[in-house]
Design a protein around this motif. Structure first.
Motif, short mmCIF file in Angstrom:
data_model
loop_
_atom_site.label_atom_id
_atom_site.label_comp_id
_atom_site.label_asym_id
_atom_site.label_seq_id
_atom_site.Cartn_x
_atom_site.Cartn_y
_atom_site.Cartn_z
N MET A 18 7.39 -41.65 -22.09
CA MET A 18 7.34 -43.03 -22.44
C MET A 18 7.63 -43.95 -21.31
O MET A 18 7.32 -44.91 -21.21
CB MET A 18 8.43 -43.44 -23.41
N SER A 19 8.74 -43.24 -20.22
CA SER A 19 8.98 -43.80 -19.11
C SER A 19 8.00 -43.93 -17.93
O SER A 19 7.55 -45.04 -17.57
CB SER A 19 10.17 -43.16 -18.31
N MET A 22 5.50 -46.66 -19.61
CA MET A 22 6.06 -48.00 -19.28
C MET A 22 5.69 -48.40 -17.71
O MET A 22 5.39 -49.67 -17.64
CB MET A 22 7.69 -47.88 -19.51
#
Length: 88
Positions: A18-19, A22
């Protein structure tokens, strides 16, 4: 205890993915910036600085924290590049 470790490992991998996603989401803003539709440069600048500090932290820990390092490297490059392209 073994099950808890497995769950934490899965959560860690999900958080790393997810990082990265992003920071990859900066790519459309970079494209817009390059076409003259400039976005605000402050947020990507702060993200680039934040990711840089996380990479330094992960690298210089006694036991290098590769998930933190790898999850934040895209933010270093994409955050600063988005900032650069947002300057008009």
């Amino acid at each position: 205890m073994q099950e808890e470790t497995k769950v934490i490992r899965i959560i860690g991998r999900l958080a790393s993915v997810m990082s990265v996603l992003m920071y990859v989401s900066y790519i459309p803003q970079i494209i817009s910036n390059l076409h003259g539709n400039y976005g605000d440069p402050i947020q990507p600048l702060v993200a680039g600085v934040n990711c840089t500090t996380w990479v330094i932290y992960g690298y210089f820990k006694a036991d290098r924290d590769w998930p933190i390092i790898m999850a934040n490297i895209p933010g270093v490059f994409l955050g600063f590049y988005t900032f650069y392209t947002a300057l008009h």
